[in-house]
Design an enzyme around this catalytic site. Sequence first.
Site, PDB file in Angstrom:
ATOM      1  N   PHE A 119       2.018   1.737  -8.412  1.00 54.02           N
ATOM      2  CA  PHE A 119       2.702   0.440  -8.408  1.00 54.02           C
ATOM      3  C   PHE A 119       3.142   0.069  -7.002  1.00 54.02           C
ATOM      4  O   PHE A 119       4.266  -0.370  -6.765  1.00 54.02           O
ATOM      5  CB  PHE A 119       3.899   0.465  -9.365  1.00 54.02           C
ATOM      6  CG  PHE A 119       4.314  -0.890  -9.850  1.00 54.02           C
ATOM      7  CD1 PHE A 119       3.411  -1.742 -10.462  1.00 54.02           C
ATOM      8  CD2 PHE A 119       5.624  -1.319  -9.701  1.00 54.02           C
ATOM      9  CE1 PHE A 119       3.796  -2.990 -10.913  1.00 54.02           C
ATOM     10  CE2 PHE A 119       6.031  -2.569 -10.149  1.00 54.02           C
ATOM     11  CZ  PHE A 119       5.110  -3.406 -10.760  1.00 54.02           C
TER      12      PHE A 119
ATOM     13  N   THR B 161     -10.414   0.092  -7.133  1.00 58.86           N
ATOM     14  CA  THR B 161     -10.486  -0.508  -5.798  1.00 58.86           C
ATOM     15  C   THR B 161      -9.724   0.341  -4.787  1.00 58.86           C
ATOM     16  O   THR B 161      -9.457  -0.104  -3.673  1.00 58.86           O
ATOM     17  CB  THR B 161      -9.883  -1.930  -5.798  1.00 58.86           C
ATOM     18  OG1 THR B 161      -8.538  -1.867  -6.294  1.00 58.86           O
ATOM     19  CG2 THR B 161     -10.703  -2.879  -6.658  1.00 58.86           C
TER      20      THR B 161
ATOM     21  N   ARG C   7      -9.681   4.565  -4.077  1.00 59.44           N
ATOM     22  CA  ARG C   7     -10.523   5.563  -3.431  1.00 59.44           C
ATOM     23  C   ARG C   7     -11.469   6.156  -4.472  1.00 59.44           C
ATOM     24  O   ARG C   7     -11.058   6.461  -5.591  1.00 59.44           O
ATOM     25  CB  ARG C   7      -9.674   6.671  -2.784  1.00 59.44           C
ATOM     26  CG  ARG C   7      -8.948   6.213  -1.533  1.00 59.44           C
ATOM     27  CD  ARG C   7      -9.920   5.916  -0.389  1.00 59.44           C
ATOM     28  NE  ARG C   7      -9.249   5.366   0.796  1.00 59.44           N
ATOM     29  CZ  ARG C   7      -9.184   4.071   1.079  1.00 59.44           C
ATOM     30  NH1 ARG C   7      -9.741   3.174   0.266  1.00 59.44           N
ATOM     31  NH2 ARG C   7      -8.574   3.662   2.176  1.00 59.44           N
TER      32      ARG C   7
ATOM     33  N   GLU D  37     -19.214   8.154  -1.132  1.00 61.55           N
ATOM     34  CA  GLU D  37     -19.635   6.932  -0.444  1.00 61.55           C
ATOM     35  C   GLU D  37     -20.295   7.224   0.918  1.00 61.55           C
ATOM     36  O   GLU D  37     -19.775   8.042   1.682  1.00 61.55           O
ATOM     37  CB  GLU D  37     -18.382   6.085  -0.242  1.00 61.55           C
ATOM     38  CG  GLU D  37     -18.607   4.634   0.079  1.00 61.55           C
ATOM     39  CD  GLU D  37     -17.306   3.854  -0.001  1.00 61.55           C
ATOM     40  OE1 GLU D  37     -16.997   3.145   0.976  1.00 61.55           O
ATOM     41  OE2 GLU D  37     -16.609   3.951  -1.027  1.00 61.55           O
TER      42      GLU D  37
ATOM     43  N   HIS E 187     -17.801  -1.688  -1.466  1.00 62.68           N
ATOM     44  CA  HIS E 187     -16.530  -1.509  -0.744  1.00 62.68           C
ATOM     45  C   HIS E 187     -16.178  -2.775   0.059  1.00 62.68           C
ATOM     46  O   HIS E 187     -16.023  -2.729   1.281  1.00 62.68           O
ATOM     47  CB  HIS E 187     -16.603  -0.298   0.196  1.00 62.68           C
ATOM     48  CG  HIS E 187     -15.246   0.273   0.504  1.00 62.68           C
ATOM     49  ND1 HIS E 187     -15.030   1.594   0.752  1.00 62.68           N
ATOM     50  CD2 HIS E 187     -14.014  -0.318   0.601  1.00 62.68           C
ATOM     51  CE1 HIS E 187     -13.752   1.812   1.000  1.00 62.68           C
ATOM     52  NE2 HIS E 187     -13.111   0.664   0.909  1.00 62.68           N
ATOM     53  N   ILE E 188     -16.023  -3.871  -0.658  1.00 64.12           N
ATOM     54  CA  ILE E 188     -15.741  -5.156  -0.014  1.00 64.12           C
ATOM     55  C   ILE E 188     -14.363  -5.693  -0.408  1.00 64.12           C
ATOM     56  O   ILE E 188     -14.105  -6.893  -0.307  1.00 64.12           O
ATOM     57  CB  ILE E 188     -16.819  -6.200  -0.354  1.00 64.12           C
ATOM     58  CG1 ILE E 188     -16.929  -6.413  -1.871  1.00 64.12           C
ATOM     59  CG2 ILE E 188     -18.165  -5.795   0.233  1.00 64.12           C
ATOM     60  CD1 ILE E 188     -17.801  -7.600  -2.262  1.00 64.12           C
ATOM     61  N   GLY E 189     -13.467  -4.804  -0.832  1.00 65.93           N
ATOM     62  CA  GLY E 189     -12.156  -5.249  -1.290  1.00 65.93           C
ATOM     63  C   GLY E 189     -11.404  -6.106  -0.288  1.00 65.93           C
ATOM     64  O   GLY E 189     -10.715  -7.051  -0.662  1.00 65.93           O
TER      65      GLY E 189
END
Length: 337
Positions: free
Chosen positions: A138, A226, A228, A257, A275-277
Site C-alpha cells: 500500500f 507492475t 517486480r 527479464e 516493462h513500460i509502466g
Amino acid sequence: MSMLAEAGSVEVLEVSPDSTELGRLCRSGRFDVLIAHLGDDLTAGTLEGTALKGVSLYSAGVNNVDLDTASRSGVLVANTPDVLTDATADTAILLMLAASRRCVEADRYLRDGYFRGWSPDLMLGRNIAGATLGLAGFGRIARATARRALGFGMHVQYCPRPPTDDPSSGPEHGDLEGRVTEVSWRELVTTSDVLSLHVPLAPATRHMINTSIFEAMPTGAVLVNTARGALVDEAALVEALRAGSIAAAGLDVYENEPALTPGLVELPNTVLLPHIGSATHTVRGEMARLCAANAIEMARGELPATAVNPDAWKRSPLAMEIAAADPRLLRRGSSRA
C-alpha cells in the site's frame, strides 16, 4: 545530458559492461558517480572497494543494488521515486481492464479474420465495476491504483506488508479513509477478484505468488504485476493459467527479464507488456532530470532528497571533514558543495 555536461566530465559507455568490468570501473577512481538502471548488476562484488561517491539510479526500484555494501563503503544511492507513480498506476488499471475483458485475445481474433459480426456469447469477459481489487502493498503506486479503481466502482482492499500480516505503520489512508479496507494476506488472496502487486523485491517477497497462492485464489481471479517480476513464480503461473486455477494475468515485469518463462507467450489469457509502466514522454523526461540532479549533488558531496541510504553520507570523506569542523552540521544532515 546537458545538466551533466555543465556540471563536470561525463563518459558514456558505448557498451553496457558486465559485472566484472563494471566493478573494475567503479574501483578505478576515474568516476565520482555512476548512473545506472535496473539492468546494471551492482552486487557486493561490484561495489566492494569502490571509489565512487554515489550511484544515481534511473529507476524507482533499487533491488539491483547491494545497499549494505554501498552503505559500508560510504556510497550514496539515490533513485527516482514519485515521478512514475501515476503512470505505473495507469498501467496497472490498463492490465486489469485488458485481462478482464480479454482485449488482447479479442484483438488477435479480429486481426486473424475470425470476426463475423456481433454475437451474444462472443469474447465474454469479467466486470470490473463491483469487483474486489486486492492490493498487495500500500505504497504510493498502490494508493494511486486504488483511487483509479474506486472510480471504476471497484471495492478496494489491501494488505500493507505481504506475505506477512505486519500492520501498517503511520498514517496510511489520507483521502482514501473509509474507502479502502485493510485485511490479512490470506483474506486478500482468497477474496480478491483482481490481485495487484505493489511490493519491492526482497528475499521475503521473492516468489510470494506461487502454486499455493494460485490454488487459494478464486477461480475467476486476475493477477496483475507492475512491480517486480520475481515476485511471481512464473512457472507456477503458467501452470495455473493452463489449468484454469485463475482466469488471466496481466504482466509488465518478468522473473528473468527480458527472457520469458516457456509457455507464457502462448497462453491466450495473458496480457504481456514490455516493462513500460513508466514509459511516457513526460515521466521518462522527469526521471532523467531527477537522475541527473541526484548525480550532480552526489558528485558535489551533497545529500540528494531521494537518497535511499542517507546514513552512507555520514561515512563519506566530506561528511567526516564537516563533522570534524562542526559535528552539529552532520547531525542536522547538512552538506556543502
